[in-house]
Design an enzyme around this catalytic site. Structure first.
Site, PDB file in Angstrom:
ATOM      1  N   HIS A   1       0.768  -1.129   0.055  1.00  0.00           N
ATOM      2  CA  HIS A   1      -0.093   0.068   0.030  1.00  0.00           C
ATOM      3  C   HIS A   1       0.889   1.251   0.023  1.00  0.00           C
ATOM      4  O   HIS A   1       2.003   1.271   0.547  1.00  0.00           O
ATOM      5  CB  HIS A   1      -0.887   0.055   1.232  1.00  0.00           C
ATOM      6  CG  HIS A   1      -2.062   0.967   1.126  1.00  0.00           C
ATOM      7  ND1 HIS A   1      -2.135   2.132   1.304  1.00  0.00           N
ATOM      8  CD2 HIS A   1      -3.157   0.640   0.674  1.00  0.00           C
ATOM      9  CE1 HIS A   1      -3.333   2.718   1.277  1.00  0.00           C
ATOM     10  NE2 HIS A   1      -4.065   1.869   0.715  1.00  0.00           N
TER      11      HIS A   1
ATOM     12  N   ASP B   1      -7.853  -5.487  -0.037  1.00  0.00           N
ATOM     13  CA  ASP B   1      -8.391  -6.335  -1.099  1.00  0.00           C
ATOM     14  C   ASP B   1      -7.962  -7.642  -1.267  1.00  0.00           C
ATOM     15  O   ASP B   1      -8.426  -8.779  -1.948  1.00  0.00           O
ATOM     16  CB  ASP B   1      -7.784  -5.699  -2.618  1.00  0.00           C
ATOM     17  CG  ASP B   1      -8.060  -4.171  -2.912  1.00  0.00           C
ATOM     18  OD1 ASP B   1      -7.399  -3.118  -2.808  1.00  0.00           O
ATOM     19  OD2 ASP B   1      -9.513  -4.023  -3.123  1.00  0.00           O
TER      20      ASP B   1
HETATM   21  C1  SDX Z   1      -6.229  -0.011  -2.955  1.00  0.00           C
HETATM   22  O1  SDX Z   1      -4.246   4.528  -1.876  1.00  0.00           O
HETATM   23  C2  SDX Z   1      -5.226   3.906  -1.350  1.00  0.00           C
HETATM   24  O2  SDX Z   1      -5.653   4.409  -0.193  1.00  0.00           O
HETATM   25  C3  SDX Z   1      -5.754   2.721  -2.109  1.00  0.00           C
HETATM   26  C4  SDX Z   1      -6.972   2.026  -1.366  1.00  0.00           C
HETATM   27  C5  SDX Z   1      -8.151   2.844  -1.372  1.00  0.00           C
HETATM   28  O3  SDX Z   1      -8.954   2.263  -0.424  1.00  0.00           O
HETATM   29  O4  SDX Z   1      -8.487   3.698  -2.021  1.00  0.00           O
HETATM   30  O5  SDX Z   1      -6.513   1.619  -0.260  1.00  0.00           O
HETATM   31  C6  SDX Z   1      -7.239   0.828  -2.315  1.00  0.00           C
HETATM   32  O6  SDX Z   1      -5.773   0.423  -4.074  1.00  0.00           O
HETATM   33  C7  SDX Z   1      -5.323  -0.969  -2.223  1.00  0.00           C
HETATM   34  C8  SDX Z   1      -3.991  -1.142  -3.056  1.00  0.00           C
HETATM   35  C9  SDX Z   1      -4.546  -2.384  -4.065  1.00  0.00           C
HETATM   36  N1  SDX Z   1      -3.554  -2.977  -5.034  1.00  0.00           N
HETATM   37  C10 SDX Z   1      -2.658  -3.907  -4.793  1.00  0.00           C
HETATM   38  O7  SDX Z   1      -2.897  -4.856  -4.012  1.00  0.00           O
HETATM   39  C11 SDX Z   1      -1.721  -4.201  -5.884  1.00  0.00           C
HETATM   40  C12 SDX Z   1      -0.567  -4.700  -5.539  1.00  0.00           C
HETATM   41  N2  SDX Z   1       0.118  -3.622  -4.846  1.00  0.00           N
HETATM   42  C13 SDX Z   1       1.238  -2.996  -5.518  1.00  0.00           C
HETATM   43  O8  SDX Z   1       0.712  -2.846  -6.536  1.00  0.00           O
HETATM   44  C14 SDX Z   1       1.513  -1.815  -4.659  1.00  0.00           C
HETATM   45  O9  SDX Z   1       2.028  -2.244  -3.412  1.00  0.00           O
HETATM   46  C15 SDX Z   1       0.749  -0.423  -4.646  1.00  0.00           C
HETATM   47  C16 SDX Z   1       0.416   0.045  -5.813  1.00  0.00           C
HETATM   48  C17 SDX Z   1      -0.526  -0.648  -3.573  1.00  0.00           C
HETATM   49  C18 SDX Z   1       1.594   0.652  -3.792  1.00  0.00           C
HETATM   50  O10 SDX Z   1       2.436   1.168  -4.681  1.00  0.00           O
HETATM   51  P1  SDX Z   1       3.694   2.208  -4.151  1.00  0.00           P
HETATM   52  O11 SDX Z   1       3.379   2.851  -2.887  1.00  0.00           O
HETATM   53  O12 SDX Z   1       3.802   3.042  -5.324  1.00  0.00           O
HETATM   54  O13 SDX Z   1       4.746   1.020  -3.701  1.00  0.00           O
HETATM   55  P2  SDX Z   1       5.710   0.678  -4.811  1.00  0.00           P
HETATM   56  O14 SDX Z   1       5.105   0.134  -5.886  1.00  0.00           O
HETATM   57  O15 SDX Z   1       6.985   1.956  -4.762  1.00  0.00           O
HETATM   58  O16 SDX Z   1       6.580  -0.456  -3.792  1.00  0.00           O
HETATM   59  C19 SDX Z   1       7.745  -0.296  -2.967  1.00  0.00           C
HETATM   60  C20 SDX Z   1       8.341  -1.415  -3.352  1.00  0.00           C
HETATM   61  C21 SDX Z   1       8.807  -1.742  -4.703  1.00  0.00           C
HETATM   62  O17 SDX Z   1      10.069  -2.365  -4.557  1.00  0.00           O
HETATM   63  P3  SDX Z   1      11.477  -1.455  -4.820  1.00  0.00           P
HETATM   64  O18 SDX Z   1      11.258  -0.733  -6.212  1.00  0.00           O
HETATM   65  O19 SDX Z   1      11.672  -0.502  -3.480  1.00  0.00           O
HETATM   66  O20 SDX Z   1      12.471  -2.458  -4.909  1.00  0.00           O
HETATM   67  O21 SDX Z   1       7.773  -2.761  -2.902  1.00  0.00           O
HETATM   68  C22 SDX Z   1       7.518  -3.557  -3.956  1.00  0.00           C
HETATM   69  C23 SDX Z   1       7.845  -2.546  -5.190  1.00  0.00           C
HETATM   70  O22 SDX Z   1       8.397  -3.661  -6.044  1.00  0.00           O
HETATM   71  N3  SDX Z   1       6.187  -4.065  -3.789  1.00  0.00           N
HETATM   72  C24 SDX Z   1       5.644  -5.201  -4.010  1.00  0.00           C
HETATM   73  C25 SDX Z   1       4.383  -5.182  -4.009  1.00  0.00           C
HETATM   74  N4  SDX Z   1       4.067  -3.851  -3.711  1.00  0.00           N
HETATM   75  C26 SDX Z   1       4.843  -3.073  -3.654  1.00  0.00           C
HETATM   76  N5  SDX Z   1       6.456  -6.428  -4.349  1.00  0.00           N
HETATM   77  C27 SDX Z   1       5.537  -7.564  -4.418  1.00  0.00           C
HETATM   78  N6  SDX Z   1       4.302  -7.557  -4.436  1.00  0.00           N
HETATM   79  C28 SDX Z   1       3.657  -6.268  -4.166  1.00  0.00           C
HETATM   80  N7  SDX Z   1       2.290  -6.382  -4.092  1.00  0.00           N
END
Ligand code: SDX
Length: 429
Positions: free
Chosen positions: A306, A364
């Site tokens: 998140h 989710d």
């Molecule tokens: C919702 O914003 C909100 O409030 C949203 C929400 C709401 O109520 O409106 O809460 C609803 O959208 C919840 C999130 C649902 N999405 C997912 O479950 C999809 C999987 N999650 C990822 O896509 C990600 O975690 C996000 C999009 C949710 C958050 O993305 P960020 O904050 O931009 O985090 P990031 O992509 O920069 O990740 C930080 C690190 C990265 O590694 P590095 O680049 O630092 O090496 O963590 C890793 C990412 O690769 N990472 C994951 C991961 N999520 C982040 N690695 C593996 N699996 C994951 N799910």
């Protein structure tokens, strides 16, 4: 509230940055004059360090796993209240008295029907259209039916638009579902509460009586509360940006639905269930964990991570409890997908990579399993998210319109394209 200020040395200039303090949470450095004083923009892709507005509606503490709506913790609202009570709280700022609650429910019920011509509008979609595409189209089309909500400067107009949207979105969502399964639309029943009415519109058929299961209705109402609002997330920011131009509120909500659809946002519940099905068995989990950690593999664990929560998403805990209640009610002792989800959560939360990156299950992760057990097809999961989030979107839209500081949203950029050059005639290319 402003207190001290900061200074920034930029390009040899000392820029004064006034600091504004909130009630709780991080203060902000006001950079609204930075460009005028320094000739520079700030740069923050994804707005990870940028506050786009002031708001009194929702507060999230990502490190502590706290979510407050108008100061009330989400677990207390989910345990003690109803979704319509949360809608009232988001819109008006206070919990309703019994009289206010009864009046609000009555006013919402008087707007549950949509214009009869809307049912003809659906005929233009293929039966296998994704219900989220139908929602974007039908909610956008609603702006063609309500020209009396164009004067959004009038508080009465803003409130009637808010009531219509909260009341009609479930009707459109149920119509989208019925259309994709080829069943006739079911009209709203104003004798039923909000969530019971939605289940009735989805599952009743004209040829036999349908009785709403009160356990399912209560679970759905709690799911709606959990999804109602969440600060300035991607879809809420979309609604605010669309609304900042003075666009019709129905069109703004259609924009929010479009943004929510993405698998990184509201589409994650559908994607998480598909991921669990793709994993297929507990034995396969390590392979997928390895893929999620592999920088060269775009695969991510859907339902994990998140932008704000770097601790457990407080909604996920309540969602997991609701999941077990629903599975028990439908007599599913051991759903293989739930077994995979529980084992995946256990392994992920003990894995160095997830601990270091503070990746916890979000709302989710369990919602998909719950909604599947309630009989909804995967394609309807994000539609249900949109039904609930409409309350937050419209409350945030109203707050933005009423904010004296608000102006049309217009970010700038860092230009890295070609410098000015002259047109090249065809014979010289
Ligand atoms: C919702 O914003 C909100 O409030 C949203 C929400 C709401 O109520 O409106 O809460 C609803 O959208 C919840 C999130 C649902 N999405 C997912 O479950 C999809 C999987 N999650 C990822 O896509 C990600 O975690 C996000 C999009 C949710 C958050 O993305 P960020 O904050 O931009 O985090 P990031 O992509 O920069 O990740 C930080 C690190 C990265 O590694 P590095 O680049 O630092 O090496 O963590 C890793 C990412 O690769 N990472 C994951 C991961 N999520 C982040 N690695 C593996 N699996 C994951 N799910």
């Amino acid at each position: 509230m402003s207190t001290a200020s900061g200074t920034l040395n930029l390009g040899g200039k000392t820029i004064n940055l006034p600091v504004k303090d909130g009630t709780i949470g991080p203060s902000v450095a006001d950079i609204s004059k930075l460009y005028a004083q320094s000739g520079m923009f700030t740069y923050d892709p994804g707005f990870t360090s940028t506050a786009s507005c002031e708001s009194e509606i929702t507060y999230i503490d990502g490190d502590e796993g706290v979510l407050l709506h108008r100061g009330y913790p989400i677990d207390q609202l989910a345990e003690n209240g109803t979704f319509l009570e949360t809608c009232y709280l988001l819109l008006y700022g206070e919990l309703p008295t019994q009289e206010q609650k009864t009046d609000f429910e009555f006013r919402i019920q008087r707007h549950t029907m949509v214009h009869e011509q809307m049912s003809r509008f659906f005929q233009g979609f293929r039966r296998d259209a994704h219900p989220m595409a139908v929602m974007v189209g039908s909610i956008g089309a609603m702006s063609a039916f309500y020209h009396d909500v164009t004067n959004i400067a009038d508080p009465k107009v803003r409130m009637i638009a808010s009531m219509r949207l909260i009341a009609k979105i479930p009707t459109l969502a149920a119509m989208a579902y019925k259309y994709t399964i080829g069943q006739p639309f079911v009209y709203p029943d104003n004798n039923l509460d909000y969530s019971s009415n939605f289940l009735n519109m989805c599952y009743a058929v004209p040829c036999e009586p349908y009785k709403v299961n009160p356990v399912m209705a209560k679970a759905l109402d709690r799911i709606f509360i959990l999804h109602a609002d969440h600060e300035q997330n991607a879809s809420t920011s979309t609604v605010r940006l669309a609304g900042s131009s003075g666009a019709n509120p129905f069109a703004c909500i259609a924009a929010g639905v479009a943004c929510l659809w993405g698998p990184a946002h509201g589409g994650a519940n559908e994607a998480a269930l598909k991921m669990l099905a793709e994993i297929g068995s507990v034995e396969n989990i390590p392979k997928f964990i390895a893929r999620a950690k592999d920088k060269n593999d775009p695969f991510r664990l859907m339902g994990f991570g998140h932008r704000v929560y770097k601790n457990y998403d407080p909604r996920a805990k309540i969602m997991q409890q609701t999941c077990h209640e629903v599975l028990a009610e439908v007599g599913i002792q051991d759903d293989p997908l739930l077994d995979i989800a529980m084992e995946l959560e256990r392994i992920a939360l003990s894995d160095e990579y997830f601990i270091e990156k503070k990746l916890y299950p979000n709302i989710d992760f369990y919602s998909g399993i719950t909604l599947k057990a309630m009989g909804f097809p995967t394609s309807m999961f994000t539609v249900l998210f949109a039904v609930a989030r409409t309350a937050g979107w419209i409350a945030q839209w109203k707050e933005m319109i009423e904010d004296p500081m608000q102006k049309i949203g217009r970010p700038r950029q860092l230009y890295t394209g070609k410098p000015k050059r002259d047109y090249v005639p065809m014979d010289k290319r």
